[in-house]
Write a protein that holds these residues in place. Structure first.
Motif, PDB file in Angstrom:
ATOM      1  N   ALA A   1       0.836  -1.205   0.000  1.00 47.27           N
ATOM      2  CA  ALA A   1       0.000   0.000   0.000  1.00 47.27           C
ATOM      3  C   ALA A   1       0.870   1.255   0.000  1.00 47.27           C
ATOM      4  CB  ALA A   1      -0.943  -0.004   1.203  1.00 47.27           C
ATOM      5  N   ALA A   2       1.948   1.255   0.781  1.00 50.79           N
ATOM      6  CA  ALA A   2       2.839   2.415   0.834  1.00 50.79           C
ATOM      7  C   ALA A   2       3.532   2.631  -0.506  1.00 50.79           C
ATOM      8  CB  ALA A   2       3.876   2.224   1.945  1.00 50.79           C
ATOM      9  N   VAL A   3       4.014   1.563  -1.108  1.00 54.93           N
ATOM     10  CA  VAL A   3       4.668   1.676  -2.419  1.00 54.93           C
ATOM     11  C   VAL A   3       3.673   2.186  -3.458  1.00 54.93           C
ATOM     12  CG1 VAL A   3       5.712   0.339  -4.298  1.00 54.93           C
ATOM     13  CG2 VAL A   3       6.450  -0.031  -1.940  1.00 54.93           C
ATOM     14  N   GLN A   4       2.457   1.664  -3.421  1.00 53.53           N
ATOM     15  CA  GLN A   4       1.438   2.101  -4.376  1.00 53.53           C
ATOM     16  C   GLN A   4       1.120   3.583  -4.200  1.00 53.53           C
ATOM     17  OE1 GLN A   4       0.263   0.046  -6.894  1.00 53.53           O
ATOM     18  NE2 GLN A   4      -0.357   2.024  -7.660  1.00 53.53           N
ATOM     19  N   GLU A   5       1.080   4.053  -2.956  1.00 52.38           N
ATOM     20  CA  GLU A   5       0.825   5.474  -2.679  1.00 52.38           C
ATOM     21  C   GLU A   5       1.893   6.348  -3.304  1.00 52.38           C
ATOM     22  OE1 GLU A   5       0.454   8.525   1.102  1.00 52.38           O
ATOM     23  OE2 GLU A   5       0.275   6.380   1.462  1.00 52.38           O
TER      24      GLU A   5
END
Length: 95
Positions: free
Chosen positions: A84-88
């Protein structure tokens, strides 16, 4: 590479400084009377930097909790949080 410009440059060359921020993805440091005064950066680079800082704060808080004996997350939880952090960050780069 650090981009440094006199503060008058923002008034005279706004478009040039804007393009430099966008092209380099790095902040431009503005000086006034030879002293540091302002930092100008592209909005996407700013959003990306803010996302990374939030992630860092979350990781530090999790590590502090772990050191204090708080229960942690499973490997699956951590993998989902990291994705989720990488996607953000990636979504911030695409804007």
């Amino acid at each position: 590479m650090m981009n440094i410009k006199p503060s008058a440059a923002i008034r005279k060359n706004y478009n040039e400084i804007s393009e430099l921020c966008k092209r380099s993805g790095e902040p431009v440091y503005l000086t006034k009377n030879g002293e540091g005064d302002l930092v100008v950066m592209n909005i996407e680079a700013f959003a990306r930097r803010e996302s990374m800082l939030r992630l860092r704060e979350d990781l530090i808080a999790a590590e502090e909790g772990r050191l204090k004996g708080k229960s942690g997350y499973s490997i699956d939880n951590v993998a989902a949080l990291m994705k989720a952090a990488v996607q953000e960050v990636l979504d911030g780069q695409r804007k």
